[in-house]
Each structure stands twice: as C-alpha cells, then as structure tokens.
Write an enzyme that holds these catalytic residues in place. Structure first.
Site, mmCIF file in Angstrom:
data_model
loop_
_atom_site.group_PDB
_atom_site.id
_atom_site.type_symbol
_atom_site.label_atom_id
_atom_site.label_comp_id
_atom_site.label_asym_id
_atom_site.label_seq_id
_atom_site.Cartn_x
_atom_site.Cartn_y
_atom_site.Cartn_z
ATOM 1 N N ASP A 79 -7.917 -5.341 -0.068
ATOM 2 C CA ASP A 79 -8.377 -6.271 -1.109
ATOM 3 C C ASP A 79 -7.988 -7.719 -0.856
ATOM 4 O OD1 ASP A 79 -7.597 -3.594 -3.255
ATOM 5 O OD2 ASP A 79 -9.598 -4.340 -2.800
ATOM 6 N N HIS A 114 0.848 -1.190 0.000
ATOM 7 C CA HIS A 114 0.000 0.000 0.000
ATOM 8 C C HIS A 114 0.877 1.231 0.000
ATOM 9 C CE1 HIS A 114 -3.193 2.832 1.070
ATOM 10 N NE2 HIS A 114 -4.011 1.885 0.672
HETATM 11 C C1 SDX Z 1 -6.195 -0.129 -3.018
HETATM 12 O O1 SDX Z 1 -4.402 4.458 -2.235
HETATM 13 C C2 SDX Z 1 -5.300 3.829 -1.602
HETATM 14 O O2 SDX Z 1 -5.684 4.198 -0.522
HETATM 15 C C3 SDX Z 1 -5.863 2.580 -2.294
HETATM 16 C C4 SDX Z 1 -6.893 1.758 -1.514
HETATM 17 C C5 SDX Z 1 -8.156 2.549 -1.260
HETATM 18 O O3 SDX Z 1 -8.871 2.201 -0.291
HETATM 19 O O4 SDX Z 1 -8.476 3.433 -2.077
HETATM 20 O O5 SDX Z 1 -6.341 1.345 -0.272
HETATM 21 C C6 SDX Z 1 -7.330 0.514 -2.287
HETATM 22 O O6 SDX Z 1 -5.961 0.207 -4.153
HETATM 23 C C7 SDX Z 1 -5.331 -1.112 -2.269
HETATM 24 C C8 SDX Z 1 -4.122 -1.597 -3.142
HETATM 25 C C9 SDX Z 1 -4.645 -2.727 -4.060
HETATM 26 N N1 SDX Z 1 -3.588 -3.122 -5.011
HETATM 27 C C10 SDX Z 1 -2.924 -4.288 -4.904
HETATM 28 O O7 SDX Z 1 -3.074 -5.081 -3.967
HETATM 29 C C11 SDX Z 1 -1.955 -4.554 -6.059
HETATM 30 C C12 SDX Z 1 -0.620 -5.074 -5.495
HETATM 31 N N2 SDX Z 1 0.051 -3.950 -4.772
HETATM 32 C C13 SDX Z 1 0.808 -3.058 -5.539
HETATM 33 O O8 SDX Z 1 0.884 -3.051 -6.872
HETATM 34 C C14 SDX Z 1 1.416 -1.889 -4.779
HETATM 35 O O9 SDX Z 1 1.730 -2.311 -3.523
HETATM 36 C C15 SDX Z 1 0.572 -0.635 -4.718
HETATM 37 C C16 SDX Z 1 0.133 -0.185 -6.075
HETATM 38 C C17 SDX Z 1 -0.637 -0.884 -3.873
HETATM 39 C C18 SDX Z 1 1.404 0.467 -4.050
HETATM 40 O O10 SDX Z 1 2.429 0.748 -4.901
HETATM 41 P P1 SDX Z 1 3.559 1.824 -4.536
HETATM 42 O O11 SDX Z 1 3.274 2.490 -3.247
HETATM 43 O O12 SDX Z 1 3.768 2.699 -5.733
HETATM 44 O O13 SDX Z 1 4.804 0.917 -4.270
HETATM 45 P P2 SDX Z 1 5.798 0.439 -5.391
HETATM 46 O O14 SDX Z 1 5.032 -0.102 -6.558
HETATM 47 O O15 SDX Z 1 6.780 1.538 -5.617
HETATM 48 O O16 SDX Z 1 6.501 -0.816 -4.654
HETATM 49 C C19 SDX Z 1 7.561 -0.589 -3.754
HETATM 50 C C20 SDX Z 1 8.358 -1.883 -3.782
HETATM 51 C C21 SDX Z 1 8.760 -2.292 -5.212
HETATM 52 O O17 SDX Z 1 9.920 -3.112 -5.081
HETATM 53 P P3 SDX Z 1 11.397 -2.420 -5.360
HETATM 54 O O18 SDX Z 1 11.278 -1.622 -6.639
HETATM 55 O O19 SDX Z 1 11.624 -1.522 -4.150
HETATM 56 O O20 SDX Z 1 12.333 -3.576 -5.436
HETATM 57 O O21 SDX Z 1 7.544 -2.964 -3.294
HETATM 58 C C22 SDX Z 1 7.326 -3.908 -4.336
HETATM 59 C C23 SDX Z 1 7.642 -3.208 -5.655
HETATM 60 O O22 SDX Z 1 8.056 -4.149 -6.628
HETATM 61 N N3 SDX Z 1 5.917 -4.292 -4.252
HETATM 62 C C24 SDX Z 1 5.474 -5.540 -4.365
HETATM 63 C C25 SDX Z 1 4.091 -5.460 -4.151
HETATM 64 N N4 SDX Z 1 3.735 -4.184 -3.937
HETATM 65 C C26 SDX Z 1 4.883 -3.458 -4.004
HETATM 66 N N5 SDX Z 1 6.110 -6.703 -4.602
HETATM 67 C C27 SDX Z 1 5.336 -7.813 -4.644
HETATM 68 N N6 SDX Z 1 3.982 -7.835 -4.446
HETATM 69 C C28 SDX Z 1 3.342 -6.662 -4.203
HETATM 70 N N7 SDX Z 1 2.015 -6.653 -4.021
#
Ligand code: SDX
Length: 426
Positions: A362, A305
């Site tokens: 989720d 998140h």
């Molecule tokens: C919702 O914003 C809100 O409030 C949203 C929400 C709401 O109520 O409105 O809470 C609802 O959208 C919840 C999120 C649902 N999405 C998912 O579950 C999809 C999986 N999660 C992600 O794609 C990710 O965690 C996000 C999109 C939720 C957040 O992305 P960020 O903050 O931009 O973080 P990032 O993509 O920069 O990741 C940081 C690191 C990266 O690794 P490095 O580049 O540092 O090596 O963490 C890793 C990412 O690769 N990473 C994950 C991961 N989420 C982040 N690795 C594996 N699995 C994951 N789920």
C-alpha cells in the site's frame, strides 16, 4: 510421518507434523482437545494455519510471492490481470482459446440490472465506495437466485464470471454517484481495464480515449493485488463461506474486511498521510518520529506486514512502476518524493529496522492511483477489484475440499457461575 511431542499432565502426546511443498511445517492439532482437553491460544492467528492451500506462497523472510508457483515478478512482466485471474481460480495459466473464452464471457456480463441505479440513488452522496461495493455485491444475491448454491459447480462458475464482470461496474457507479455524474454503460469492445477506466472517467458528453499507459498501470496494480494467502479479507471470505452461504455474500464480507485501515484501507491512509506532510509542511523526520509512538493512530501507514519481514516484493515493483508511469505521463509527484524520503528515513531508523518494518503493497500504490486521476476514496475499491480473483480462488478451494464450519474456541475469563439477584437487591 514426523511428530512433535507434547508433555502435559504427566502424559506425552504425539502430534503429527505436516510439511508443505515449499518446506513449511505445521503441527497438526486437530485432535489436541479430544486427546488432552486443551486448546491452543493464538490471538490474530500469527502462528496458526487455517488450511492447506495451493494457490499462493509467500516467504516473508526472503520477500518471495508466487501465484500457483509463478513468481509475482514474472507474472507482472508477462501476463494480464485476466490471465492471472484465470491462473488463481483454475490453477493453470490459460491457453489462448481458454483466455478468449474467459475474457469474452466476462466482458459480456459487465452490465448490472437497471434497478441497481435505484439502489445507488438511495445512498448518500458521500457514501464511501467500499460501503457501496459491499452492499451492492451482497445485493447481487437478490438479483441472481439462480446461482447461489455453493455446492453446484455450474452455479459457482456463473457467479465467478458475474462477480469478475460486475465489480468494476459497481465500483465505478459508486464513484459516479459520489460526484453526481451519470452512470456509464460498459463498452464490450474495450479490454477489462479499459472498460473500467471508461466507466470511471468517461461521460456522455464527449468521446473517451483509453490511455494505454494508464491501462497498463492499472492492469499491473490489479495483478499485484490479486491474492495473498490467508490475509484478513481472504480468511473472512473463507470463514463466511464455510457457513455455506452463497459466494456473493462471502465476497461482500471480504470487501468489508479489506476496507479496514490496517488492511486494504491503508492505501488511502498513505496518500492522506503523504498529502498531510506536503500540505502542512511537516518534515518527513517529524512524521517518522511520530510514527514510533506505540498507538495505532500515528502509525506509518503502508509500512509493516504480518508476514513480510523483508521488502514486500509488490512494493518494489510498484515503486519502479511509479517512476515509469509518472515519466510517461509527464507528471512530477511531490507525493512520490515524500514517500521516497520517508522510506529512506524509516529504513535507517532502529525502531523500524528492529521490528522488520518495510514498505508494503500500500505504500506506493496510491502515488500511481493519484497520478492517473483515481480519487482517493476509490483506492481501496481498486484493491478489491484486484483481490477479487484471489478471494474467489480461496473460497472455491475451500469448497473443493472437505471442510468444517469455521468456529474457533476461546478461554473464558469472566465471572464464574452465580445466582441472579432480585432487582431490589442489586
Ligand atoms: C495489507 O496480510 C496481508 O497479506 C495483507 C496484505 C494483503 O495483500 O492482503 O499484504 C495487504 O493489509 C498490507 C498492510 C497494510 N496496512 C498498513 O500499512 C497499516 C500500517 N501497518 C500496521 O498497522 C501493521 O504493520 C500491520 C497491521 C500491517 C501488521 O501488524 P502486526 O503484524 O500485527 O504487527 P504489530 O501490530 O504487532 O506490530 C509489531 C510492532 C508493534 O510495536 P511494539 O508493540 O513491538 O513496540 O511494530 C509496530 C507496532 O507498534 N508497528 C508499527 C507499524 N506497524 C507495526 N509502528 C509504526 N508504523 C507501522 N506501520
């Protein structure tokens, strides 16, 4: 007023520092470009505040979520979704009289124009419900030209009640169309959620009884999804609304933003992920290891998140509700077992711990939706019904304050000025 000093080009610029009611602080850069010629850069806006808001507060480090100052745990325990919708939109929990009036108005606006049936009939059977919902919500603007002015409080109030009343009907029609079943008419004698369940699962050939366990579970899920500060879809509703287009068009844009798998679409992806593990016999460990690859395609959906760097409080409540609902329905869920296994593996894995990746809203919601018979492609539409009062509250708060049209700047990195060559010279 405290300030921050910016030393640039041999000058010292003082920028005001503002502080919110929960102690959050921000550097106010509204005059930065006029004073320095510089802009800031913050792709994804992870460090950028777009507004001051009094609707929802999240403390991501401590896993705190409050709607208008009330902890989400207390609202989930003591209120209904319509009470929370009133709270988000009007700023205070309704009195009994206010709640009766709000509920009565909404329950008596649940029908949609008969011509919507023609619009639905024109959609392909496999149209995703989120595409149908955004299209039909946008189409509401064509049926209600009398309530489009975002600056007219009365027209805004009418649009609010129409949207809250009609989105469940629209979402259920999207589902009924996809399974070739007749659209049901709303029953105003049922509760808001009871009516939605009947619209979704009843048919004209038999009586339909609302299961109180299912009704309470959906009401809880809608409360937990109702608002979440300036998330992707709420920011979309604000920026589209800042052009002074009507509320229907702004909410339709929010529905489309929510559909994305990185956002609300994740709840459907989580169940597809858990089902793949169950059906293909992949081990949870293998899946968790795969999720550590750096591409978006194999992420552990429902984890991570932008704000919560600790447990998402909503995930904790939904996980508990999973056991309660499944127990009362007498359902054993292999998907829940897999989800708990995956969570335990991830929370003891350095990759996830180092990146503060915890289950989000989720991760467990789909387990409940599946147990109560909600089709997977309707999960995100359910999220949209829950998030609707939050979007409305954010849009209304923007319009209640002086605001500019949303128009970010950029740093240009393309070709510098050059002469157009003749075709023969290219
Ligand atoms: C919702 O914003 C809100 O409030 C949203 C929400 C709401 O109520 O409105 O809470 C609802 O959208 C919840 C999120 C649902 N999405 C998912 O579950 C999809 C999986 N999660 C992600 O794609 C990710 O965690 C996000 C999109 C939720 C957040 O992305 P960020 O903050 O931009 O973080 P990032 O993509 O920069 O990741 C940081 C690191 C990266 O690794 P490095 O580049 O540092 O090596 O963490 C890793 C990412 O690769 N990473 C994950 C991961 N989420 C982040 N690795 C594996 N699995 C994951 N789920």
């Amino acid at each position: 007023m405290p300030t921050a000093e910016l030393h640039i080009d041999g000058k010292v610029i003082e920028l005001p520092v503002i502080e919110g009611s929960e102690g959050e602080r921000a550097i106010d850069i509204q005059n930065l470009r006029s004073e320095t010629g510089l802009i800031t850069m913050d792709p994804g806006y992870a460090n950028t505040g777009s507004c001051e808001s009094s609707i929802t507060f999240i403390n991501g480090e401590e896993g705190i979520l409050q709607y208008r100052g009330y902890p989400i745990e207390e609202l989930a325990e003591n209120c209904t979704f319509l009470e929370v919708s009133y709270l988000l939109i009007h700023g205070e929990l309704p009195t009994e009289v206010e709640l009766d009036g709000f509920t009565n108005s909404i329950l008596h606006h649940t029908m949609i124009h008969e011509d919507f049936r023609l619009l639905f009939r024109a959609l392909p059977k496999d149209a995703h419900p989120m595409a149908a919902c955004s299209a039909m919500v946008s189409a509401l603007a064509t049926f209600y030209p009398d309530s489009l002015d975002p600056r007219d409080p009365r027209e805004v109030e009418v649009s609010i009640h129409r949207l809250l009343a009609k989105l469940p009907t629209i979402a259920s029609y999207a589902y009924k169309h996809s399974v070739g079943q007749p659209f049901m008419y709303p029953d105003n004698n049922l509760s808001y959620v009871g009516n939605f369940l009947r619209l979704m699962f009843a048919n004209p050939c038999e009586e339909f009884e609302v299961d109180p366990v299912v009704e309470k579970a959906i009401d809880l899920l809608l409360i937990l999804h109702a608002d979440h500060e300036q998330n992707c879809s709420a920011s979309t509703v604000r920026i589209v609304g800042s052009s002074h287009v009507n509320m229907f068009a702004s909410i339709s844009a929010g529905i489309n933003a929510l559909w994305g798998p990185r956002h609300g679409g994740a709840n459907q992806e989580v169940i597809e992920m858990l089902s793949a593990i169950a059906d293909e016999g992949i081990s949870g460990k293998e899946f968790v290891d795969r999720a550590k690859s750096r591409d978006d395609t194999s992420r552990l959906m429902g984890f991570g998140h932008r704000v919560y760097k600790n447990f998402d409080p909503r995930a904790r409540i939904i996980k508990k509700a999973c056991y309660d609902v499944l127990d009362r329905l007498g359902v054993n869920s292999r998907l829940l077992e897999i989800a708990v296994e995956i969570e335990q593996l991830a929370l003891s894995d350095d990759y996830f711990v180092e990146r503060n990746l915890y289950p989000n809203v989720d991760f467990y919601s789909g387990v409940i939706y599946t147990a109560i018979g909600t089709p997977e492609n309707m999960f995100t539409a359910n999220f949209a019904i829950g998030r609707l009062p939050g979007w409305i509250a954010q849009w209304r708060e923007m319009h209640e304050h002086k605001h500019k049209i949303g128009r970010p700047r950029q740093v240009y990195t393309g070709e510098t000025r050059r002469k157009v060559p003749q075709l023969s010279d290219r």
